[in-house]
Every structure is written in structure tokens, then in C-alpha cells.
Design an enzyme around this catalytic site. Structure first.
Site, PDB file in Angstrom:
ATOM      1  CB  THR A 259      -0.904   0.008   1.258  1.00  0.00           C
ATOM      2  OG1 THR A 259      -1.439   1.312   1.469  1.00  0.00           O
ATOM      3  CG2 THR A 259      -0.130  -0.366   2.526  1.00  0.00           C
ATOM      4  CG  ASP A 260      -0.978   5.126  -0.844  1.00  0.00           C
ATOM      5  OD1 ASP A 260      -1.531   4.491   0.077  1.00  0.00           O
ATOM      6  OD2 ASP A 260      -1.520   6.093  -1.416  1.00  0.00           O
ATOM      7  CD  GLU A 261      -2.938   3.813   4.851  1.00  0.00           C
ATOM      8  OE1 GLU A 261      -2.616   3.611   6.025  1.00  0.00           O
ATOM      9  OE2 GLU A 261      -4.114   3.968   4.484  1.00  0.00           O
TER      10      GLU A 261
ATOM     11  CE1 TYR B 262      -3.493  -2.358   6.073  1.00  0.00           C
ATOM     12  CE2 TYR B 262      -3.105  -0.032   5.602  1.00  0.00           C
ATOM     13  CZ  TYR B 262      -3.345  -1.320   5.166  1.00  0.00           C
ATOM     14  OH  TYR B 262      -3.420  -1.588   3.815  1.00  0.00           O
TER      15      TYR B 262
ATOM     16  CE  LYS C   6      -0.535  -4.501   3.093  1.00  0.00           C
ATOM     17  NZ  LYS C   6      -1.003  -5.805   2.516  1.00  0.00           N
TER      18      LYS C   6
HETATM   19  P1  NAD Z   1     -10.435  -6.347   2.884  1.00  0.00           P
HETATM   20  O1  NAD Z   1     -10.333  -6.069   4.337  1.00  0.00           O
HETATM   21  O2  NAD Z   1     -11.673  -5.957   2.155  1.00  0.00           O
HETATM   22  O3  NAD Z   1     -10.222  -7.914   2.616  1.00  0.00           O
HETATM   23  C1  NAD Z   1      -9.250  -8.658   3.265  1.00  0.00           C
HETATM   24  C2  NAD Z   1      -9.533 -10.135   3.012  1.00  0.00           C
HETATM   25  O4  NAD Z   1      -8.471 -10.902   3.614  1.00  0.00           O
HETATM   26  C3  NAD Z   1     -10.845 -10.624   3.629  1.00  0.00           C
HETATM   27  O5  NAD Z   1     -11.514 -11.461   2.724  1.00  0.00           O
HETATM   28  C4  NAD Z   1     -10.389 -11.412   4.851  1.00  0.00           C
HETATM   29  O6  NAD Z   1     -11.281 -12.457   5.225  1.00  0.00           O
HETATM   30  C5  NAD Z   1      -9.051 -11.966   4.370  1.00  0.00           C
HETATM   31  N1  NAD Z   1      -8.138 -12.285   5.475  1.00  0.00           N
HETATM   32  C6  NAD Z   1      -7.856 -11.519   6.560  1.00  0.00           C
HETATM   33  N2  NAD Z   1      -6.994 -12.161   7.366  1.00  0.00           N
HETATM   34  C7  NAD Z   1      -6.687 -13.346   6.748  1.00  0.00           C
HETATM   35  C8  NAD Z   1      -5.848 -14.439   7.083  1.00  0.00           C
HETATM   36  N3  NAD Z   1      -5.139 -14.442   8.230  1.00  0.00           N
HETATM   37  N4  NAD Z   1      -5.779 -15.483   6.236  1.00  0.00           N
HETATM   38  C9  NAD Z   1      -6.499 -15.505   5.090  1.00  0.00           C
HETATM   39  N5  NAD Z   1      -7.340 -14.508   4.744  1.00  0.00           N
HETATM   40  C10 NAD Z   1      -7.433 -13.439   5.554  1.00  0.00           C
HETATM   41  O7  NAD Z   1      -9.152  -5.671   2.228  1.00  0.00           O
HETATM   42  P2  NAD Z   1      -8.969  -4.977   0.800  1.00  0.00           P
HETATM   43  O8  NAD Z   1      -9.352  -3.560   0.895  1.00  0.00           O
HETATM   44  O9  NAD Z   1      -9.570  -5.848  -0.238  1.00  0.00           O
HETATM   45  O10 NAD Z   1      -7.370  -5.014   0.681  1.00  0.00           O
HETATM   46  C11 NAD Z   1      -6.727  -6.138   0.098  1.00  0.00           C
HETATM   47  C12 NAD Z   1      -5.226  -5.904   0.125  1.00  0.00           C
HETATM   48  O11 NAD Z   1      -4.910  -4.729  -0.597  1.00  0.00           O
HETATM   49  C13 NAD Z   1      -4.656  -5.699   1.527  1.00  0.00           C
HETATM   50  O12 NAD Z   1      -3.422  -6.347   1.586  1.00  0.00           O
HETATM   51  C14 NAD Z   1      -4.495  -4.194   1.643  1.00  0.00           C
HETATM   52  O13 NAD Z   1      -3.439  -3.873   2.523  1.00  0.00           O
HETATM   53  C15 NAD Z   1      -4.148  -3.839   0.207  1.00  0.00           C
HETATM   54  N6  NAD Z   1      -4.511  -2.480  -0.232  1.00  0.00           N
HETATM   55  C16 NAD Z   1      -5.769  -1.997  -0.057  1.00  0.00           C
HETATM   56  C17 NAD Z   1      -6.105  -0.736  -0.534  1.00  0.00           C
HETATM   57  C18 NAD Z   1      -7.498  -0.179  -0.380  1.00  0.00           C
HETATM   58  O14 NAD Z   1      -7.721   0.983  -0.709  1.00  0.00           O
HETATM   59  N7  NAD Z   1      -8.476  -0.946   0.062  1.00  0.00           N
HETATM   60  C19 NAD Z   1      -5.138   0.034  -1.187  1.00  0.00           C
HETATM   61  C20 NAD Z   1      -3.845  -0.475  -1.344  1.00  0.00           C
HETATM   62  C21 NAD Z   1      -3.552  -1.752  -0.868  1.00  0.00           C
HETATM   63  O1  DAU Z   2      -3.928   4.316   0.786  1.00  0.00           O
HETATM   64  C1  DAU Z   2      -4.232   2.953   0.737  1.00  0.00           C
HETATM   65  C2  DAU Z   2      -5.007   2.575   1.975  1.00  0.00           C
HETATM   66  O2  DAU Z   2      -6.286   3.167   1.850  1.00  0.00           O
HETATM   67  C3  DAU Z   2      -5.118   1.067   2.167  1.00  0.00           C
HETATM   68  O3  DAU Z   2      -3.839   0.551   2.420  1.00  0.00           O
HETATM   69  C4  DAU Z   2      -6.046   0.732   3.341  1.00  0.00           C
HETATM   70  O4  DAU Z   2      -6.240  -0.670   3.425  1.00  0.00           O
HETATM   71  C5  DAU Z   2      -7.372   1.404   3.115  1.00  0.00           C
HETATM   72  O5  DAU Z   2      -8.214   1.184   4.242  1.00  0.00           O
HETATM   73  C6  DAU Z   2      -7.190   2.905   2.900  1.00  0.00           C
HETATM   74  O6  DAU Z   2      -6.735   3.558   4.115  1.00  0.00           O
HETATM   75  P1  DAU Z   2      -7.311   4.987   4.583  1.00  0.00           P
HETATM   76  O7  DAU Z   2      -7.086   5.123   6.038  1.00  0.00           O
HETATM   77  O8  DAU Z   2      -6.835   6.067   3.685  1.00  0.00           O
HETATM   78  O9  DAU Z   2      -8.875   4.734   4.246  1.00  0.00           O
HETATM   79  P2  DAU Z   2     -10.226   5.051   5.028  1.00  0.00           P
HETATM   80  O10 DAU Z   2     -11.344   4.740   4.087  1.00  0.00           O
HETATM   81  O11 DAU Z   2     -10.261   4.436   6.373  1.00  0.00           O
HETATM   82  O12 DAU Z   2     -10.152   6.628   5.228  1.00  0.00           O
HETATM   83  C7  DAU Z   2      -9.995   7.504   4.129  1.00  0.00           C
HETATM   84  C8  DAU Z   2      -9.955   8.926   4.680  1.00  0.00           C
HETATM   85  O13 DAU Z   2     -11.244   9.250   5.206  1.00  0.00           O
HETATM   86  C9  DAU Z   2      -8.973   9.098   5.826  1.00  0.00           C
HETATM   87  O14 DAU Z   2      -8.369  10.381   5.738  1.00  0.00           O
HETATM   88  C10 DAU Z   2      -9.843   9.033   7.079  1.00  0.00           C
HETATM   89  C11 DAU Z   2     -11.175   9.602   6.594  1.00  0.00           C
HETATM   90  N1  DAU Z   2     -12.399   9.053   7.259  1.00  0.00           N
HETATM   91  C12 DAU Z   2     -12.548   7.709   7.274  1.00  0.00           C
HETATM   92  C13 DAU Z   2     -13.651   7.134   7.870  1.00  0.00           C
HETATM   93  C14 DAU Z   2     -13.838   5.643   7.931  1.00  0.00           C
HETATM   94  C15 DAU Z   2     -13.332   9.915   7.785  1.00  0.00           C
HETATM   95  O15 DAU Z   2     -13.198  11.141   7.724  1.00  0.00           O
HETATM   96  N2  DAU Z   2     -14.441   9.352   8.364  1.00  0.00           N
HETATM   97  C16 DAU Z   2     -14.625   8.008   8.461  1.00  0.00           C
HETATM   98  O16 DAU Z   2     -15.663   7.576   9.053  1.00  0.00           O
END
Ligand code: NAD
Ligand code: DAU
Length: 336
Positions: A125-127, A150, A154
Site C-alpha cells: 500500500t502507499d501508506e 496497520y 504492511k
Molecule cells: P479487505 O479487508 O476488504 O479484505 C481482506 C480479506 O483478507 C478478507 O476477505 C479477509 O477475510 C481476508 N483475510 C484476513 N486475514 C486473513 C488471514 N489471516 N488469512 C487468510 N485470509 C485473511 O481488504 P482490501 O481492501 O480488499 O485489501 C486487500 C489488500 O490490498 C490488503 O493487503 C491491503 O493492505 C491492500 N490495499 C488496499 C487498498 C485499499 O484501498 N483498500 C489500497 C492499497 C492496498
Molecule cells: O492508501 C491505501 C489505503 O487506503 C489502504 O492501504 C487501506 O487498506 C485502506 O483502508 C485505505 O486507508 P485509509 O485510512 O486512507 O482509508 P479510510 O477509508 O479508512 O479513510 C480515508 C480517509 O477518510 C482518511 O483520511 C480518514 C477519513 N475518514 C474515514 C472514515 C472511515 C473519515 O473522515 N471518516 C470516516 O468515518
């Protein structure tokens, strides 16, 4: 015989979209290993359970016995999505983040080493880069500076994966994508939380001053980029992925309300997230130049379609927003 790809976390948001993308385009056999945590939903891929190119296995990447069982079959490639993914949950209770994101990735890397898998793509992730000031963008060589449990977990997984390339010459690649939006995203994340709260007539909780910036990409563009990295990426390389759509949170929330035709009076500013990263922005020049990546979804249109998906799939999120979800919501937002 077609190759077998082990997709971990395929019942989550991005994994679900990736499995669909891959089955729609190729003839691989996909094994989806998922623990089915609160974020994993079997319903997401229910319609493809009859496809003989697809196998679901319930299991935990942090449990070596579960991995031994999966690896009784020949696995050619691993794409590791499985993770605890929500920053706010990592602040309340980081334990599962360490177990899954760090130990789980380590177990997978070890198994891949033992079984000599052909390719290992670590979805990072970019985080991992931490937070930006008002200008600039994350490049692949930006120093890693994670701020939340988190992102720290990662980052650990990401550098462990790279260490397996450097030490053992394993064919590992790492992707670092910005914030995704689109269908099947769990309604704890900003966009689906705001859409579903607005649809339910609930308040929209905006953290702090609402001016934190995230760089948005549609999930299908993220999946297409992973597909490119998987097929054309160079071993040992990191690829940033983004679509160059920086938005403040308050602008996102206002856009959701505008699309839904709901009033801005639903917005409520609440206490900020501890350690809240101010701004993310991705420089995806490397994947553009080296692999020809071009995002295809227009942001305004992607947001309209995403809102529409939640309108049309009310049952999906209403079934989620019960029981344990309500306890989480009360704990997270009750005293904010
Ligand atoms: P999500 O939380 O929607 O899904 C995670 C999945 O992993 C779920 O199906 C969960 O059951 C499974 N899981 C959790 N723990 C596990 C374990 N111990 N063994 C097997 N399965 C397990 O997450 P997402 O948003 O789909 O993110 C997927 C990946 O992409 C993550 O690695 C996250 O860090 C990365 N990512 C997410 C974003 C974003 O914006 N959502 C951006 C960049 C990277
Ligand atoms: O940048 C990639 C990441 O983006 C992924 O690695 C993570 O898995 C994914 O959860 C996401 O992280 P963020 O923390 O950026 O996403 P989130 O949706 O939780 O929050 C986005 C922004 O919105 C952040 O600045 C916090 C704010 N926020 C979030 C929630 C849930 C609010 O203001 N109110 C809220 O209730």
C-alpha cells in the site's frame, strides 16, 4: 495444463474484484484462500462457485497447517491480498494486524521458497510511505515511514518480501497502490460508509477538518495494474499504482451526497483519527513507463457507478451492517 494462482484474501474487496478480473480474462485455475474474517464475504463470489477453474479454501495464512494443506496441490503463482486492512481497527486492536499481515506473509514467503513458486506478488500500500506535505508525490524510492499499526505491519511484510528476493533470489514483486473505491468495499471505509449512511439517513462522520487528502483509483484499474505486474513486472521490483485523483475527504463526502441528492446537513465533523496521515499522492510514472499502465475509469463516472452499485445492492450491505458491525460502529463512533 493451465497454471494455478493462489489468491489469498479473495473474499475481500480487492480480492473479489481481482478473482473476477482474472477469470474473465484468462484460463488460470484460481485457488482463493480466505480466513473469512469480518471483512471476508463468501456472497461476493457466490455466482462463480460452479466455475471449475475456481476453488475456495477456508484457511488462515498465519496458520502453517492451513498452508501445508493448500500446498498439497501445485501452486505456480501467489498473489497475497490477505490482510487486516482498516487503519481505525489497527488503532483499537493491532494484534490481528501483526499476526496476519506480518506472520502470515512470512509463512507464505517460506512456503513459496520451499515449493519454488514461479512468482510471488505482495499487495502492499502507499501508506508505507507515511504522510506528505502540501506538495510532492510518493515514488518507489521515497523512504518508508509508516505511522499506524496497520501501515507498520504492511511495511514489515513489504520489506520482508523484498528481502526474500535479495537473499534467496525469489521471484518476488511488490505493488503499492493508493486508495481504492468501487463495488464490494466493506462499509467501514470512507466511501462505502458515507454512501450507506446517507442511504440510511444517518450522519456522515468526517474526521478532523475534513481536509486530509487521499489519491483515488477505481478497484478495476488496480486489478488491471496487478495483472500487468504479475505478467510483465520485473522480479525484485516495487511498482506504485495510482490514478492521479487527489481529493479532500470533505469533497468526497459532498460528492456522495450530491450523487444521492441528500442534504449536506447530514455531515458531522468528529474527533480526528490519532496519527492521521494528512496527504497521500502517488507517482505512478514507473508502472506507466515500464509496463504501459493507464487507468481506464473516469473518476466522476466511477463514483457515480459505485454509488449506484450500493443503491442496487442494498441487501449486501444491510446484511453486513448488523450484529458485530453495529458493535464496531458504536465503539468507533459512539463517543466521537
Ligand atoms: P479487505 O479487508 O476488504 O479484505 C481482506 C480479506 O483478507 C478478507 O476477505 C479477509 O477475510 C481476508 N483475510 C484476513 N486475514 C486473513 C488471514 N489471516 N488469512 C487468510 N485470509 C485473511 O481488504 P482490501 O481492501 O480488499 O485489501 C486487500 C489488500 O490490498 C490488503 O493487503 C491491503 O493492505 C491492500 N490495499 C488496499 C487498498 C485499499 O484501498 N483498500 C489500497 C492499497 C492496498
Ligand atoms: O492508501 C491505501 C489505503 O487506503 C489502504 O492501504 C487501506 O487498506 C485502506 O483502508 C485505505 O486507508 P485509509 O485510512 O486512507 O482509508 P479510510 O477509508 O479508512 O479513510 C480515508 C480517509 O477518510 C482518511 O483520511 C480518514 C477519513 N475518514 C474515514 C472514515 C472511515 C473519515 O473522515 N471518516 C470516516 O468515518
Amino acid at each position: 495444463m493451465a497454471e494455478t494462482i493462489l489468491v489469498t484474501g479473495g473474499c475481500g474487496f480487492i480480492g473479489t474484484n481481482f478473482v473476477r478480473h482474472m477469470l474473465g480474462k484468462y484460463d488460470y485455475h484460481i485457488i482463493n484462500l480466505d480466513k473469512l474474517t469480518y471483512a471476508g464475504n463468501l456472497e461476493n463470489l457466490q455466482d462463480i462457485t460452479g466455475d471449475d477453474r475456481y476453488t475456495f479454501v477456508k484457511g488462515d495464512i498465519a496458520d502453517t497447517a492451513d498452508l501445508e494443506r493448500v500446498f498439497e496441490r501445485t501452486i505456480d503463482v501467489i498473489v497475497n491480498f490477505a490482510a487486516e486492512s482498516h487503519v481505525d481497527r489497527s488503532i483499537i486492536d493491532p494484534d490481528a494486524f501483526i499476526k496476519t499481515n506480518i506472520n502470515g506473509t512470512f509463512n507464505l514467503l517460506e512456503m513459496a521458497r520451499k515449493k519454488k513458486v514461479r512468482r510471488f506478488v505482495q499487495i502492499s500500500t502507499d501508506e508505507v510511505y507515511g504522510s506528505l506535505g502540501a506538495t510532492g508525490a510518493f515514488r518507489e524510492d521515497t523512504p518508508l515511514a509508516p505511522n499506524s499499526p496497520y501501515s507498520a505491519s504492511k511495511t514489515s511484510a513489504d520489506i520482508l518480501a523484498i528481502a526474500y528476493f535479495k537473499t534467496y533470489g525469489m521471484p518476488v514483486l511488490v505493488t503499492r497502490c493508493s486508495n481504492n473505491y468501487g463495488p464490494y468495499q466493506f462499509p467501514e471505509k470512507l466511501i462505502p460508509l458515507m454512501i450507506t449512511n446517507a442511504l440510511a439517513g444517518m450522519e456522515l462522520p468526517v474526521y478532523g477538518d475534513g481536509l486530509n487528502v487521499r489519491d483515488w483509483i477505481h478497484v478495476i484499474d488496480h486489478c488491471a495494474a496487478i495483472d500487468l505486474v504479475l505478467h510483465r513486472g520485473e522480479d525484485g521490483n516495487v511498482y506504485n499504482i495510482g490514478a492521479g485523483k487527489e481529493k479532500t475527504n470533505i469533497d468526497i463526502v459532498r460528492l456522495v451526497l450530491e450523487i444521492l441528492g441528500r442534504p449536506e446537513s447530514l455531515i458531522r465533523y468528529v474527533k480526528d483519527r490519532p496519527g492521521h496521515d494528512r496527504r497521500y499522492a502517488i507517482d505512478s510514472g514507473k508502472i506507466t513507463k515500464n509496463l504501459g499502465f493507464r487507468p481506464s475509469v473516469d473518476f466522476a463516472e466511477g463514483m457515480r457507478q459505485t454509488v449506484q452499485w450500493y443503491v442496487e445492492n442494498k441487501g449486501w450491505w444491510e446484511r453486513i451492517k448488523t450484529g458485530a458491525y453495529l458493535d464496531y460502529y458504536e465503539k468507533m463512533y459512539g463517543n466521537r
